[in-house]
Design a protein around this motif. Structure first.
Motif, PDB file in Angstrom:
ATOM      1  N   GLY A   1     -35.706  77.861 -27.691  1.00  0.00           N
ATOM      2  CA  GLY A   1     -36.638  77.948 -26.554  1.00  0.00           C
ATOM      3  C   GLY A   1     -36.613  79.317 -25.915  1.00  0.00           C
ATOM      4  N   THR A   2     -35.411  79.808 -25.625  1.00  0.00           N
ATOM      5  CA  THR A   2     -35.289  81.084 -24.934  1.00  0.00           C
ATOM      6  C   THR A   2     -35.879  82.213 -25.765  1.00  0.00           C
ATOM      7  N   THR A   3     -35.533  82.222 -27.061  1.00  0.00           N
ATOM      8  CA  THR A   3     -36.029  83.284 -27.929  1.00  0.00           C
ATOM      9  C   THR A   3     -37.547  83.252 -28.022  1.00  0.00           C
ATOM     10  N   MET A   4     -38.086  82.048 -28.241  1.00  0.00           N
ATOM     11  CA  MET A   4     -39.527  81.973 -28.449  1.00  0.00           C
ATOM     12  C   MET A   4     -40.297  82.397 -27.198  1.00  0.00           C
TER      13      MET A   4
ATOM     14  N   LEU B   1     -20.377  86.363 -31.054  1.00  0.00           N
ATOM     15  CA  LEU B   1     -19.298  86.632 -30.103  1.00  0.00           C
ATOM     16  C   LEU B   1     -18.897  85.355 -29.365  1.00  0.00           C
ATOM     17  N   GLY B   2     -18.619  84.321 -30.123  1.00  0.00           N
ATOM     18  CA  GLY B   2     -18.036  83.130 -29.509  1.00  0.00           C
ATOM     19  C   GLY B   2     -19.021  82.050 -29.120  1.00  0.00           C
ATOM     20  N   GLY B   3     -20.251  82.126 -29.592  1.00  0.00           N
ATOM     21  CA  GLY B   3     -21.155  80.992 -29.356  1.00  0.00           C
ATOM     22  C   GLY B   3     -22.283  81.317 -28.414  1.00  0.00           C
ATOM     23  N   ALA B   4     -23.464  80.746 -28.735  1.00  0.00           N
ATOM     24  CA  ALA B   4     -24.676  81.016 -27.973  1.00  0.00           C
ATOM     25  C   ALA B   4     -24.718  80.127 -26.728  1.00  0.00           C
ATOM     26  N   PRO B   5     -25.623  80.446 -25.793  1.00  0.00           N
ATOM     27  CA  PRO B   5     -25.807  79.561 -24.633  1.00  0.00           C
ATOM     28  C   PRO B   5     -26.205  78.164 -25.092  1.00  0.00           C
ATOM     29  N   ASP B   6     -25.767  77.155 -24.350  1.00  0.00           N
ATOM     30  CA  ASP B   6     -25.995  75.794 -24.821  1.00  0.00           C
ATOM     31  C   ASP B   6     -26.452  74.862 -23.704  1.00  0.00           C
ATOM     32  N   ALA B   7     -27.039  75.398 -22.637  1.00  0.00           N
ATOM     33  CA  ALA B   7     -27.440  74.541 -21.522  1.00  0.00           C
ATOM     34  C   ALA B   7     -28.951  74.356 -21.476  1.00  0.00           C
ATOM     35  N   GLY B   8     -29.622  74.534 -22.604  1.00  0.00           N
ATOM     36  CA  GLY B   8     -31.078  74.402 -22.633  1.00  0.00           C
ATOM     37  C   GLY B   8     -31.732  75.687 -22.158  1.00  0.00           C
ATOM     38  N   TRP B   9     -33.027  75.867 -22.512  1.00  0.00           N
ATOM     39  CA  TRP B   9     -33.658  77.142 -22.112  1.00  0.00           C
ATOM     40  C   TRP B   9     -33.838  77.185 -20.601  1.00  0.00           C
ATOM     41  N   THR B  10     -33.865  76.001 -19.938  1.00  0.00           N
ATOM     42  CA  THR B  10     -33.969  75.979 -18.483  1.00  0.00           C
ATOM     43  C   THR B  10     -32.624  76.199 -17.823  1.00  0.00           C
ATOM     44  N   SER B  11     -31.554  76.017 -18.573  1.00  0.00           N
ATOM     45  CA  SER B  11     -30.200  76.314 -18.110  1.00  0.00           C
ATOM     46  C   SER B  11     -29.913  75.742 -16.725  1.00  0.00           C
TER      47      SER B  11
END
Lengths: 622, 209, 111
Positions: A73-76, A128-138
């Motif tokens: 989501g974030t990338t797109m 570097l240890g894992g991407a964000p994982d709280a949804g694109w709305t975070s």
């Protein structure tokens, strides 16, 4: 011309692009970087669909799945759709208004490099240890408890990229207000320029709340603040509001330029003036205005109370009216026109029913009471993919085919373009149409798998097959781009033969000063008017004279690099002693570069009249 | 008109801040930026209002315990006066009186420094006397973020005006640097606008309860 | 931009005219500054004097702040001059979004 720009060879070209302040080259940079992130985001989408193709799949783990959907989501949104639209705005908008350059060429370059470094920073999280994982709305309630540095990458990367977008928006606004050619009044501006204008205004007001939201989140996660820490008096709903005060205008920032692109395409390939031009402008502005008053429809189930929900539901439905006006205007543009079925026109045809589907489900989810049922199911996923893929992505693909000759001087292959369209279009509906039903049957979004025998199995498989179709479409497009570039058959000013606006009146690709003499604009569809009057080109509005151009500069790159470095320091400063020095070092690079920029006078340079005449003769011989 | 041209009193235009295309762009672009800053500060104000007096325990200091009328008044007067001095500076800029402009800008910088001084004193007072820190509560975070953002704007403005002054001290006014001075003064006024709301919404309303 | 169209053709006359014009404007600036100081004093005084209820004081000082900001924008920042149409449009759009944001955060931030 500056000496640097004349250096040839591979190194010279790279240096040229690293220092360029030419809006057409910045457009190419945006196109390449945005295209790259589009492919990255697309791969993430493929991983999602592979994971969900069959029940109880273990292609990726639950944690990895969260990272993938967040990054998809974030990338797109931030790293693919926005920059790709910025690419076309940069490439075309100044030409459409008859300007030699944008208002702030330096700032324009800075905007690109900030976006680029922000995007790279965000994507480095994978390594570097894992991407964000709280949804694109975070959402804060989830994000502040996320382990590791994933969400820190999100916060810092988007902050840097967001700054780039903001200053890019200001640049477009000033360009449109101050730099229109003689005779180019507001009500003669092409619709793509109008939509760029309104979208940029929305960027100006929508991105600062995001900046604040990200800052608060950064303070909470990295500097011990308590904005979202309920035990310390914090309130997580603040994040939701700030995010959506930005987030809802953001979807209009994406869709308005898409509307602009399609308005151009319908007029060009129906070979007819756009139906209801002034109502189109009015609808665009109205959508921009209403776009700021509907954000809480993303928060119906947060518990804001029935009064707030009712107000926001009604405001949301009101947006359907100007959008409807647009749909009818496009249909009436084609009606009675002499329609030519080119690749861009295929996309425009495909866009109307797809987007109307998305609009109808939009009214459904805008109904606050019903939304309690739809919320957090695949119905919502289907809805926003219908508007974003069916609207924005189709527009981007259409614009790629439409303006490729203007940007690169060569036409993309039409047959391959139509093959791309069919794969992508069929794949898109295959993937997302069934998701409406999955949602209504109760399949929750953002969950990494499902159990067999619940009626989800076959529908998910169909959806995944659709994703494969879309991937094939994109691969065909990439093949088309490579083949076209290798063949490199040069085309003239107006390769489609039906160009209406000023960009088609100058060579493809345009010279770096765009217009030798600024054109005189006599009405809407300026170039078409001249063609109908039997003229070959535009009437000049000024005698041939010296042209003032800005110097290239490496400083935008350095300013952005400094923030990139500082972001690493900020992220690791809690656990590593080197964090603080790195923050300081990065900020020194940034502010030092800014200082250098402000103390070093940069008056640009002049192209002399004689050189322009010489160019002319060379052009005539060739 | 050429931006680099050496200027004389006779040639100086009526609106030197907008007499070239670059200047017009800078002028408009900066106003648009201020429009964006409005929503930036609005978000911070909104956050502060939502988190005002939201503290984890009953013994933590609240707005009405913290704020102090005389100190706020001094800070306000310093900043308001600095707004007037920068108006004077622009008045002399329009009259092509470079020296006078520099004097008034210098005064502006001094007043701005005075303001920052009171703010630093105030923050350290809250931290040491009331244990009201950035990390002590949501109220603390919101307060220091809003007022600190404004303070950072003041500090940035000071650096900006100072570097403009130093950079141009020997070269006098031209159509190249006049818009730069003008835009910096717009920025300074905007900082003042934000402060008007800070002293009203944060301090005065905080003391009212 | 206010007086650019008033060119007599004689540069020294024009400059003399402009000088007076800006001197006159500067006097207005000083007047508006005095008013701003005066409004600030009233605002501080209405808080210092404990007699009023907050139902009166809060709207009152907010109103004073708004008036003062109008002075800043229109006089100190010259927004009353010609050539400020686009700045006005965008600043007031920003104010509109700002008011919506603040209104939201004092009403529907939920508990």
């Amino acid at each position: 011309m500056s000496t640097i720009a004349q250096k040839k060879g591979f190194g010279g070209t790279i240096w040229d692009f690293l220092t360029t302040v030419d809006h057409k080259k910045i457009a190419i940079l945006y196109l390449i970087a945005g295209g790259f992130f589009f492919v990255v985001g697309g791969l993430e989408a493929v991983f999602i669909r592979v994971q969900l193709a069959v029940p109880n799949n273990d292609f990726v783990s639950a944690g990895a799945f969260n990272q993938i959907i967040t990054m998809h989501g974030t990338t797109m949104i931030f790293l693919a759709a926005m920059p790709l639209l910025f690419a076309f705005m940069n490439a075309v908008m100044p030409l459409q208004i008859g300007a030699r350059d944008v208002a702030f060429p330096f700032v324009n370059a800075l905007g690109f490099w900030l976006f680029f470094f922000g995007g790279i920073f965000l994507n480095l999280s994978w390594f570097l240890g894992g991407a964000p994982d709280a949804g694109w709305t975070s959402y804060a309630s989830l994000a502040i408890h996320s382990k590791g540095h994933g969400v820190d990458f999100y916060v810092l990367g988007l902050q840097i990229a967001g700054l780039g977008t903001l200053i890019g928006g200001i640049n477009f606004l000033v360009t449109i207000i101050n730099m229109r050619a003689p005779g180019m009044t507001y009500m003669r501006m092409p619709l793509f320029t109008w939509s760029t204008f309104v979208a940029s205004a929305m960027i100006l007001f929508a991105f600062p709340p995001l900046t604040v939201g990200l800052t608060l989140m950064m303070f909470d996660r990295l500097f011990g603040a308590n904005f979202f820490e309920v035990a310390m008096g914090g309130n997580t709903v603040i994040w939701e509001h700030l995010f959506w005060i930005f987030g809802h205008p953001e979807v209009y920032i994406l869709i308005l330029p898409a509307f602009g692109i399609f308005s151009e395409i319908f007029a060009i390939f129906s070979r007819k003036r756009l139906f209801g031009y002034s109502s189109m402008v009015f609808a665009t502005v109205l959508i921009g205005f209403l776009g700021f008053m509907v954000w809480a429809h993303h928060m119906f189930t947060t518990g804001l109370g029935p009064v707030a929900n009712a107000i926001f539901a009604v405001a949301t439905m009101a947006i359907g009216v100007p959008t409807g006006i647009k749909i009818f205007n496009w249909l009436f543009t084609m009606w009675g026109g002499s329609v030519k079925f080119t690749t861009p026109m295929y996309y425009a045809f495909g866009f109307i029913p797809s987007f109307v589907c998305g609009g109808v489900t939009g009214i459904m989810v805008a109904t606050a009471a019903a939304d309690y049922q739809y919320h957090d199911t695949y119905f919502v996923v289907a809805h926003f993919h219908y508007v974003i893929v069916g609207g924005v992505v189709l527009a981007i693909l259409a614009a790629t085919h439409l303006w490729w000759p203007k940007m690169f001087g060569t036409m993309l292959n039409e047959t391959l373009g139509k093959i791309t369209f069919w794969f992508f279009f069929i794949g898109f509906h295959l993937t997302f149409f069934i998701q409406h039903f999955l949602g209504l049957w109760g399949m929750p979004r953002r969950v990494f798998t499902y159990l067999p025998g619940q009626g989800f199995d076959f529908s998910n498989l169909i959806s995944s097959v659709g994703a494969a179709f879309m991937s094939i479409g994109v691969l065909v497009l990439l093949y088309n781009i490579i083949m076209t570039s290798v063949k490199n058959v040069k085309v003239g000013n107006d390769p489609w033969g039906d160009g209406r606006t000023l960009e088609w009146s100058i060579p493809s690709p345009p010279p770096f000063y765009n217009f030798k003499q600024l054109p005189l604009v006599r009405g809407l569809d300026a170039f078409w008017l001249e063609k109908m009057a039997g003229k070959k080109g535009m009437t000049p509005a000024e005698p041939l004279g010296d042209i003032h151009m800005p110097n290239a500069s490496f400083i935008p790159f350095m300013i952005s690099l400094g923030l990139f470095i500082a972001a690493f320091g900020a992220m690791y400063h809690k656990n590593h002693a080197w964090g603080l020095p790195v923050i300081i070092l990065g900020l020194l690079v940034t502010f030092g570069s800014m200082f250098l920029r402000s103390v070093k006078d940069d008056h640009g340079f002049h192209i002399h009249k004689e050189d322009l005449v010489e160019d002319n003769e060379k052009g005539a011989k060739a | 008109m050429q931006a680099e041209e050496k200027m004389t009193y006779e040639k100086w235009p009526a609106a030197p801040e907008k007499s070239t295309l670059e200047a017009k762009n800078k002028f408009l672009g900066f106003w648009l930026f201020l429009g964006g800053e409005t929503t930036l500060f609005a978000s911070l104000f909104a956050t502060y209002l939502a988190l005002k007096d939201k503290v984890p325990s009953a013994d933590a200091a609240l707005a009405k315990d913290l704020f102090d009328l005389p100190l706020t008044f001094v800070a306000t007067m310093l900043l308001l006066t600095s707004s007037l001095t920068s108006v004077y500076a622009m008045y002399h800029m329009k009259n092509f009186a470079f020296k006078k402009m520099m004097v008034w800008l210098g005064l502006t910088v001094l007043l701005g420094l005075g303001f920052l001084g009171t703010e630093v004193y105030e923050f350290s007072h809250y931290v040491h006397t009331y244990k009201h820190t950035f990390t002590s509560s949501a109220f603390g975070s919101a307060f220091y973020t809003l007022v600190g953002f404004h303070g950072a704007h003041v500090a940035f403005g000071l650096c900006w005006i100072l570097s403009l002054m130093i950079r141009n001290s020997k070269r006098g006014l031209s159509l190249y640097n006049a818009p730069k001075f003008y835009v910096a003064s717009l920025y300074w006024h905007f900082i003042d606008v934000v402060w008007v709301f800070i002293f009203t919404v944060v301090y005065l309303m905080g003391m009212v309860g | 931009m206010t007086n650019q169209q008033l060119n007599s053709g004689n540069p020294s006359v024009d400059i003399e005219y402009r000088r007076r014009k800006s001197a006159e404007e500067m006097r207005y600036q000083v007047v508006s500054f005095s008013l701003m100081i005066f409004l600030t004093l009233i605002a501080f005084a209405s808080v210092a004097i404990k007699g009023f209820t907050s139902w009166f004081t809060v709207p009152f000082i907010l109103l004073l702040a708004a008036v003062q900001v109008v002075f800043q924008l229109f006089y100190f920042m010259h927004m009353s001059h010609k050539g400020h149409e686009a700045p006005q449009l965008f600043l007031f759009s920003g104010v509109f979004v700002a008011i919506l944001t603040v209104l939201t955060f004092v009403t529907i931030v939920w508990w």
